[in-house]
Design an enzyme around this catalytic site. Structure first.
Site, PDB file in Angstrom:
ATOM      1  N   GLU A   1     -41.880 -20.644  34.132  1.00  0.00           N
ATOM      2  CA  GLU A   1     -41.538 -22.231  33.882  1.00  0.00           C
ATOM      3  C   GLU A   1     -42.775 -22.944  33.626  1.00  0.00           C
ATOM      4  OE1 GLU A   1     -38.898 -24.010  33.346  1.00  0.00           O
ATOM      5  OE2 GLU A   1     -37.358 -23.739  34.639  1.00  0.00           O
ATOM      6  N   ASP A   2     -42.703 -23.836  32.887  1.00  0.00           N
ATOM      7  CA  ASP A   2     -43.814 -24.978  32.623  1.00  0.00           C
ATOM      8  C   ASP A   2     -44.141 -25.780  33.893  1.00  0.00           C
ATOM      9  OD1 ASP A   2     -41.227 -26.211  32.170  1.00  0.00           O
ATOM     10  OD2 ASP A   2     -41.690 -27.273  30.311  1.00  0.00           O
TER      11      ASP A   2
ATOM     12  N   ASP B   1     -39.492 -29.961  38.282  1.00  0.00           N
ATOM     13  CA  ASP B   1     -39.516 -31.662  38.508  1.00  0.00           C
ATOM     14  C   ASP B   1     -38.322 -31.782  39.319  1.00  0.00           C
ATOM     15  OD1 ASP B   1     -39.975 -34.069  38.238  1.00  0.00           O
ATOM     16  OD2 ASP B   1     -38.723 -34.225  36.171  1.00  0.00           O
TER      17      ASP B   1
ATOM     18  N   PHE C   1     -45.078 -38.841  33.803  1.00  0.00           N
ATOM     19  CA  PHE C   1     -44.641 -38.242  32.724  1.00  0.00           C
ATOM     20  C   PHE C   1     -45.859 -37.456  31.898  1.00  0.00           C
ATOM     21  CE2 PHE C   1     -42.739 -37.141  28.829  1.00  0.00           C
ATOM     22  CZ  PHE C   1     -41.697 -36.357  29.129  1.00  0.00           C
TER      23      PHE C   1
ATOM     24  N   ARG D   1     -46.528 -31.206  22.013  1.00  0.00           N
ATOM     25  CA  ARG D   1     -46.782 -29.790  22.363  1.00  0.00           C
ATOM     26  C   ARG D   1     -47.921 -29.096  22.300  1.00  0.00           C
ATOM     27  NH1 ARG D   1     -41.410 -28.349  24.462  1.00  0.00           N
ATOM     28  NH2 ARG D   1     -39.734 -29.210  23.389  1.00  0.00           N
TER      29      ARG D   1
END
Ligand code: IMP
Ligand code: MG
Length: 191
Positions: A115-116, A119, A168, A181
């Site tokens: 996963e990146d 959250d 964020f 990205r």
């Protein structure tokens, strides 16, 4: 430390928008983190040949850097796609599986989910549940980032890169409205 970046994007109307991006994690720090994770995975998967499952789209850059740092022979790389955000910066809580993985590719295998960021934990929990239902020999989670402040579902991150504050962020695969990205470092978006 890298400097603040002023980045021009275009709204769907074509109108130019300038955003201010404050550096949070440098390219060098990301590289060190990825190398450390790869080394730990190599130790833990010695003598094994894991199936590595990346979660699109956010993990694609981390996944490609991570596997190239690993010495362990990876049996196969698979990609799944989950989406919970749409255009908002808050998880909608409505996780959609946009691509699925044939269960026979997972059954009996040592699986590493990549996963990146974790959250709220909602998308990761859906991905883990889907993979667990396929009967892997083992299932572990490797996430580059953890944003624990907004967690709604308890998640054990077996291999964690860095913990970040409740901001964020964009870059290194992470987007806002599909943009940013491509940035090699990780930045906080100033509204
Ligand atoms: P969840 O809230 O844990 O379900 O996160 C779902 C997905 O939202 C993650 O895999 C990321 O792709 C994305 N996401 C979460 N936090 C951020 C952020 O700060 N910036 C960009 N994308 C994010
Ligand atoms: Mg996104």
């Amino acid at each position: 430390m890298a400097h603040i970046l002023h980045w021009i994007t275009r709204a769907s109307s074509g109108y130019p928008l300038m955003s201010t991006l404050v550096p949070l994690i440098s390219q060098a720090e990301i590289a060190d983190t990825v190398a450390r994770l790869a080394q730990t995975l190599d130790q833990d998967y010695a003598g094994k040949s894991p199936v590595v499952v990346g979660v699109l789209k956010g993990a694609f850059i981390f996944l490609s850097d991570l596997i190239r740092q690993m010495q362990t022979p990876i049996q196969r790389v698979e990609l799944i796609r989950l989406s919970s955000y749409g255009a908002a910066t808050n998880s909608s809580g409505n996780v959609k599986v946009l691509m699925d993985l044939p269960p026979d590719l997972v059954a009996g295998q040592d699986v590493i989910l990549v996963e990146d960021i974790v959250d709220t934990g909602r998308s990761t929990s859906v991905a883990l549940a889907n993979l667990a239902a396929c009967g892997p020999a083992s299932l572990k989670l490797c996430s580059l980032l953890d944003k624990p402040s907004r967690r709604q579902v308890a998640i054990t991150i077996d291999y964690l890169g860095l913990t970040i504050p409740d901001r964020f962020i964009v870059g290194y695969g992470l987007d806002r409205n599909e943009q940013y990205r491509q940035l090699p470092g990780i930045f906080v978006m100033e509204a």
